[in-house]
Design an enzyme around this catalytic site. Structure first.
Site, PDB file in Angstrom:
ATOM      1  N   CYS A 176      -2.987   5.110  -2.365  1.00  0.00           N
ATOM      2  CA  CYS A 176      -2.361   3.858  -2.765  1.00  0.00           C
ATOM      3  C   CYS A 176      -2.342   2.895  -1.580  1.00  0.00           C
ATOM      4  O   CYS A 176      -1.982   3.277  -0.471  1.00  0.00           O
ATOM      5  CB  CYS A 176      -0.934   4.098  -3.251  1.00  0.00           C
ATOM      6  N   ILE A 177      -2.742   1.661  -1.822  1.00  0.00           N
ATOM      7  CA  ILE A 177      -2.783   0.669  -0.737  1.00  0.00           C
ATOM      8  C   ILE A 177      -1.909  -0.543  -1.070  1.00  0.00           C
ATOM      9  O   ILE A 177      -2.125  -1.640  -0.569  1.00  0.00           O
ATOM     10  CB  ILE A 177      -4.233   0.229  -0.431  1.00  0.00           C
TER      11      ILE A 177
END
Length: 327
Positions: A176-177
């Protein structure tokens, strides 16, 4: 105010042992109750396309583990519920908040799943509150998990709307960014966010994201989680749905985030990425190792069951528990 609370993450915390009262770690009970059901471990493989499919879900349910089926094959959800019920297993599915999901939920009245997870990236929203209320009106016996959130206000609001459990974690996952793309989230302070949120909760909290080691499960329970959702540690198994890739003679499995372009099929509002993980072997071996490690955690806590982990002392060591080593 929030700025006054301690901020830390999993690698910053070390739990302090108590006197052991069991003669073997196998005597430690790792089971957990969620709703009307008891499960073997307080862990949930993430409801992501590269983590779980129908076969993995069925295996987990047969073996007494909790699972949440992902929502990215929408047409398959009703047949999946029937298949699980025909086999005498619980059905646990995910929904989004788009308009057509309301009709879908209503259509489940004749064969309601035991668990529904409302699964969106920013769960503190009117759309989630309205979906909670709709599910509770149409399927009052179904246990509703709602998320994801990262503040006590969000937990309270979703609980007040009727959620039976809330999922805490905004962007701490390995693929996840969100924190990079948006500037928001609990990445880097997920454990402190869990502690903060759990103090406001009256119902179960599911910690979601940021788990890198089995010891992090015990830490999550210490800081208020009833269950722990895990992605990367469950990715890359022989049974995992991720695509098998060979690089220089070594086998890898794809693992990508639920808001990545690989899952979405387009490069729009992307908050996830794709990585390759070396194939780890069988899922059952990882689950067995997790259970054994958690039993050891309980023995160090000086108890016989998971609740003993909630009462141990801890120290904040600021990234030093690895003594310079990387995981």
């Amino acid at each position: 105010m929030f700025n006054d609370i301690p901020v830390f993450d999993y690698e910053d915390i070390q739990l302090i042992p108590n006197k052991c009262i069991i003669s073997s770690r196998s005597q430690a009970d790792t089971s957990v109750k969620l709703g009307n059901y008891t499960f073997k471990l307080p862990v949930i493989p993430a409801n992501m396309q590269t983590i779980i499919d129908e076969e993995v879900a069925e295996t987990l349910a047969c073996e007494g583990y909790f699972y949440i089926m992902h929502r990215f094959n929408e047409e398959a959800r009703r047949p999946f519920i029937k298949r699980m019920h025909d086999k005498g297993l619980i059905a646990s599915i995910s929904v989004g908040v788009k308009d057509y999901e309301y009709d879908f939920v209503t259509s489940l009245k004749e064969d309601a799943p035991e668990f529904i997870t409302i699964d969106i990236a920013h769960g503190h929203s009117n759309s989630v509150i309205e979906m909670i209320q709709h599910i509770k009106q149409e399927l009052p016996e179904t246990f509703v998990i709602a998320g994801n959130v990262g503040t006590p206000e969000a937990v309270r609001e979703l609980e007040n709307a009727g959620a039976d459990a809330t999922k805490v974690g905004i962007g701490p996952g390995k693929v996840c960014i969100t924190k990079v793309k948006t500037g928001f989230g609990t990445g880097g302070w997920q454990l402190a966010a869990l502690r903060w949120c759990s103090k406001a909760a009256r119902k179960p909290i599911i910690a979601d994201g940021g788990i890198r080691t089995h010891g992090d499960i015990a830490k999550s329970i210490r800081f208020g989680a009833s269950m722990v959702m895990i992605g990367s540690l469950f990715a890359g198994h022989l049974e995992s749905p991720g695509k098998l890739v060979e690089v220089d003679g070594q086998q890898f499995k794809e693992y990508y985030g639920s808001a990545s372009e690989y899952q979405k099929g387009e490069h729009k509002n992307v908050e996830g990425k794709k990585i390759l993980l070396p194939v780890k072997g069988r899922l059952e071996d990882t689950l067995t190792e997790m259970q054994q490690d958690l039993q050891s955690s309980i023995s160090y806590a000086g108890g016989k069951e998971l609740d003993s982990l909630r009462h141990v002392d801890y120290v904040i060591v600021k990234n030093s528990i690895w003594n310079g080593d990387s995981i």
